[in-house]
Design an enzyme around this catalytic site. Structure first.
Site, PDB file in Angstrom:
ATOM      1  N   HIS A 144      63.512  24.643  12.917  1.00  0.00           N
ATOM      2  CA  HIS A 144      63.617  23.807  13.960  1.00  0.00           C
ATOM      3  C   HIS A 144      63.940  22.396  13.577  1.00  0.00           C
ATOM      4  O   HIS A 144      63.073  21.409  14.038  1.00  0.00           O
ATOM      5  CB  HIS A 144      62.103  23.925  14.501  1.00  0.00           C
TER       6      HIS A 144
ATOM      7  N   ARG B  12      55.861  36.823  16.875  1.00  0.00           N
ATOM      8  CA  ARG B  12      55.804  36.808  15.301  1.00  0.00           C
ATOM      9  C   ARG B  12      54.320  36.551  14.683  1.00  0.00           C
ATOM     10  O   ARG B  12      53.485  35.915  15.490  1.00  0.00           O
ATOM     11  CB  ARG B  12      56.533  35.938  14.768  1.00  0.00           C
TER      12      ARG B  12
ATOM     13  N   ARG C 123      75.006  24.152  15.913  1.00  0.00           N
ATOM     14  CA  ARG C 123      73.925  24.359  15.319  1.00  0.00           C
ATOM     15  C   ARG C 123      73.999  25.376  14.225  1.00  0.00           C
ATOM     16  O   ARG C 123      74.205  26.426  14.629  1.00  0.00           O
ATOM     17  CB  ARG C 123      72.901  24.620  16.470  1.00  0.00           C
TER      18      ARG C 123
ATOM     19  N   GLU D 206      67.445  19.003  21.096  1.00  0.00           N
ATOM     20  CA  GLU D 206      68.203  19.341  19.760  1.00  0.00           C
ATOM     21  C   GLU D 206      69.572  19.139  20.006  1.00  0.00           C
ATOM     22  O   GLU D 206      70.434  18.718  19.210  1.00  0.00           O
ATOM     23  CB  GLU D 206      67.935  21.077  19.483  1.00  0.00           C
TER      24      GLU D 206
ATOM     25  N   ASN E  70      75.286  26.038  20.326  1.00  0.00           N
ATOM     26  CA  ASN E  70      74.320  26.883  19.677  1.00  0.00           C
ATOM     27  C   ASN E  70      74.583  27.919  20.213  1.00  0.00           C
ATOM     28  O   ASN E  70      74.600  28.492  21.316  1.00  0.00           O
ATOM     29  CB  ASN E  70      72.958  26.393  20.349  1.00  0.00           C
TER      30      ASN E  70
END
Ligand code: AMP
Length: 390
Positions: free
Chosen positions: A177, A236, A88, A377, A7
């Protein structure tokens, strides 16, 4: 078989090396502050933690350090022991409905999509090129965050904007995600002992998204064209009335770029509380009675419950809700704030189990099971990579 999950960002490479199919982590580590003289390289193996501070000029040098470190510490005899590398990739647009071998053409397409994910895709492409330069003889696989959401139907992924925007510019909901939602929904199905299920995964970390998964396939998700849509997050806004943008641009005399930055980095928990974007610090401030911190959590919990209600209706029922990621896994407070708003769906949480972050936190009477599941992940990326290596 040894598979590396990667990643990468513009100045970092995080990796985990798995023995597959046992999914045992043999080693993990990261290179950070690439491009700086005081960059760091951390390698974890056999409960050792080895850290170096040194200049790391680019991703290629970072990848070389990782490989040399693995050999120096006898985790590997040689680089040839690695059978595949899974990378990823945040945005696969509409091009990538499945994961792909990272051929030159695929890397070019990832770069083309960087328009839609400027912070991520370019960095991923640079990293894949670096890995391919250092390890040219193993398969490199691009694993896209957006792929899991490609099963949504038109009524879920289209916006009511002029249709040509979709045709010419790809304006639609993509969702993010995806590797986390896929992994966690698969574990939930294993716990429910069937894959014919209606579940909602709440991935609540710094970034946060809610996904409805029916019979193992994503049917709705809260993030949209970008990871800004949906519920409020650490920094956010989540969804707001788009008319606020031009109104506030005029009031503050700021550019649309500045506005975009405020919506992404100065809003959410941070914007509302004025104190922090971090949930642990927010909880501290809540315990001290800070009203705006209380509101920041309440706002998010209300929106999460709204999505859950809407997805319950969209799927025509609900078997389980699963909380995951930093906050979803670790914050009984946030889970309680959400679940207390779901009594109309027959959700009942055992507060003792909730406080313990237990796997199953709902009561036996609850009409919907509620789980907390640690996301992974990296292992999903490794699994997807194995499929190509085979
Ligand atoms: P992630 O983006 O998944 O790494 O999640 C990061 C968020 O998880 C941050 O806001 C952390 O404060 C939050 N977090 C991590 N551990 C805890 C905890 N024990 N309680 C509350 N929030 C936590």
């Amino acid at each position: 078989m040894k598979i590396m999950s990667v990643n990468s960002g513009s100045s970092s490479i995080k990796f985990k090396l798995f023995e597959m199919p046992s999914e045992k982590v043999i080693s993990s580590g990261q290179v950070e502050k690439i491009g700086f003289d005081d960059a760091t390289f951390t390698l974890n193996f056999n409960s050792n933690n080895n850290q170096k501070v040194l200049p790391i000029k680019d991703h290629v040098f970072g990848v070389k350090l990782i490989i040399e470190g693995l050999i120096e510490h006898q985790v590997l005899k040689s680089m040839d022991e690695i059978d595949g590398v899974g990378h990823r990739i945040v945005h696969g647009g509409e091009i990538f409905k499945k994961h792909e071998l990272a051929t030159e053409k695929v890397v070019e397409q990832i770069i083309e999509l960087s328009d839609m994910a400027p912070l991520h895709n370019m960095a991923h492409a640079i990293s894949i090129k670096a890995f391919k330069e250092v390890m040219p003889n193993v398969p490199h696989v691009a694993v896209f965050d957006t792929t899991f959401h490609q099963t949504m139907s038109e009524d879920a992924y289209m916006y009511a904007t002029p249709y040509e925007w979709y045709e010419k510019y790809g304006i639609r909901k993509y969702g993010f995600h995806g590797t986390s939602h896929k992994y966690v929904s698969e574990v939930t199905n294993q716990l429910l002992k069937t894959s014919e299920t209606k579940i909602i995964v709440c991935h609540i970390g710094n970034g946060a998204s809610i996904t409805a998964v029916k019979d193992g396939k994503c049917v709705e998700t809260s993030m949209g064209f970008t990871p800004l849509e949906g519920i409020p997050m650490g920094t956010r806004t989540g969804s707001i009335d788009p008319a606020i943008l031009s109104y506030m641009e005029k009031k503050l005399n700021i550019s649309s770029e500045k506005m975009y930055d405020i919506l992404n980095t100065k809003s959410g928990y941070l914007g509302v509380s004025g104190i922090t974007s971090d949930a642990r610090d927010l909880e501290k401030s809540i315990r001290a009675g800070n009203k705006r911190s209380i509101l920041a959590f309440d706002l998010q919990a209300k929106r999460i419950a709204d999505y859950i209600g809407s997805y319950f209706v969209y799927m025509g029922g609900l078997d389980a809700i699963t909380f995951t990621a930093g906050i979803g896994e670790n914050s009984p407070k946030l889970r309680k704030l959400v679940c207390d708003r779901l009594t109309a769906l027959g959700v009942e949480v055992d507060e003792k189990l909730n406080q313990e972050n237990a796997l199953l936190i709902s009561t036996p009477n609850s009409k919907v099971k509620v789980f907390t599941i640690k996301t992974n992940e990296e292992v999903l990326i490794a699994r997807e990579t194995v499929a190509f290596v085979k």
